[in-house]
Design a protein around this motif. Structure first.
Motif, PDB file in Angstrom:
ATOM      1  N   SER A  38       0.801  -1.223   0.000  1.00  0.00           N
ATOM      2  CA  SER A  38       0.000   0.000   0.000  1.00  0.00           C
ATOM      3  C   SER A  38       0.838   1.279   0.000  1.00  0.00           C
ATOM      4  O   SER A  38       0.298   2.364  -0.178  1.00  0.00           O
ATOM      5  N   ALA A  85     -12.138  -9.382   1.908  1.00  0.00           N
ATOM      6  CA  ALA A  85     -11.387  -8.186   1.514  1.00  0.00           C
ATOM      7  C   ALA A  85     -10.072  -8.575   0.832  1.00  0.00           C
ATOM      8  O   ALA A  85      -9.698  -7.995  -0.194  1.00  0.00           O
ATOM      9  N   PHE A  89      -8.835  -7.999  -3.134  1.00  0.00           N
ATOM     10  CA  PHE A  89      -7.516  -7.466  -3.468  1.00  0.00           C
ATOM     11  C   PHE A  89      -6.763  -8.430  -4.380  1.00  0.00           C
ATOM     12  O   PHE A  89      -6.183  -8.036  -5.392  1.00  0.00           O
ATOM     13  N   GLN A 118      -3.684   1.343  -4.098  1.00  0.00           N
ATOM     14  CA  GLN A 118      -4.955   1.851  -3.574  1.00  0.00           C
ATOM     15  C   GLN A 118      -5.839   0.707  -3.078  1.00  0.00           C
ATOM     16  O   GLN A 118      -6.462   0.810  -2.019  1.00  0.00           O
ATOM     17  N   SER A 119      -5.855  -0.368  -3.801  1.00  0.00           N
ATOM     18  CA  SER A 119      -6.627  -1.533  -3.380  1.00  0.00           C
ATOM     19  C   SER A 119      -6.093  -2.091  -2.052  1.00  0.00           C
ATOM     20  O   SER A 119      -6.875  -2.491  -1.182  1.00  0.00           O
ATOM     21  N   LYS A 121      -4.615  -0.319   0.255  1.00  0.00           N
ATOM     22  CA  LYS A 121      -5.060   0.643   1.282  1.00  0.00           C
ATOM     23  C   LYS A 121      -6.507   0.385   1.672  1.00  0.00           C
ATOM     24  O   LYS A 121      -6.870   0.507   2.849  1.00  0.00           O
ATOM     25  N   GLU A 122      -7.323   0.020   0.700  1.00  0.00           N
ATOM     26  CA  GLU A 122      -8.722  -0.283   0.995  1.00  0.00           C
ATOM     27  C   GLU A 122      -8.860  -1.512   1.890  1.00  0.00           C
ATOM     28  O   GLU A 122      -9.701  -1.548   2.784  1.00  0.00           O
ATOM     29  N   SER A 125      -8.039  -0.490   5.397  1.00  0.00           N
ATOM     30  CA  SER A 125      -9.148   0.272   5.977  1.00  0.00           C
ATOM     31  C   SER A 125     -10.324  -0.636   6.336  1.00  0.00           C
ATOM     32  O   SER A 125     -10.867  -0.566   7.449  1.00  0.00           O
ATOM     33  N   LYS A 126     -10.731  -1.514   5.408  1.00  0.00           N
ATOM     34  CA  LYS A 126     -11.863  -2.420   5.651  1.00  0.00           C
ATOM     35  C   LYS A 126     -11.615  -3.325   6.845  1.00  0.00           C
ATOM     36  O   LYS A 126     -12.533  -3.637   7.602  1.00  0.00           O
TER      37      LYS A 126
END
Length: 129
Positions: A38, A85, A89, A118-119, A121-122, A125-126
């Motif tokens: 990330s 998640a 990814f 970015q994926s 990072k998601e 976060s999730k």
């Protein structure tokens, strides 16, 4: 026969402890790798300190080496939500990984790599990592 039952129970306890330690290690390894994927700055540090010219290749290969959601160990290490998640990814990662260059500087110039970062990072976060 009492001894055999105790021995068997003891072996099971040892195996359970070893599996728990292994799933913990796997969890830490995958979370650390997602964090690395990330961050451009962390990737540059990784290149300087460990991987050298093949850092881009290492970023891809280590992911494939560690991510096996079908295994018992993975299922112990991650919740269903975390696995979902990570699977999202992985699909994004897998869709372009074979076309990515092996040098980190070249990797950072592709249009796909910022999307992968970015994926990642998601996922962080999730999953609250």
């Amino acid at each position: 026969h009492q001894f055999d039952r105790l021995t068997l129970r003891f072996r099971r306890q040892i195996m359970a402890a070893l599996t728990a330690m292994s799933s913990k290690s796997l969890r830490e390894s995958i979370i650390d790798w997602v964090k690395l994927l990330s961050s451009k700055e962390a990737q540059i540090d990784f290149e300087k300190s460990a991987a050298g010219d093949l850092a881009g290749d290492e970023l891809v290969e280590v992911w494939y080496g560690n991510y096996h959601p079908e295994t018992f160990l993975h299922k112990r290490a991650f919740s269903q939500e975390e696995t979902e998640a990570l699977d999202d990814f992985h699909r994004k990662f897998d869709s372009c990984a074979s076309e990515l260059p092996t040098r980190l500087a070249d990797l950072h110039k592709t249009k796909e790599w910022p999307e992968i970062m970015q994926s990642a990072k998601e996922v962080l976060s999730k999953c609250g990592w």
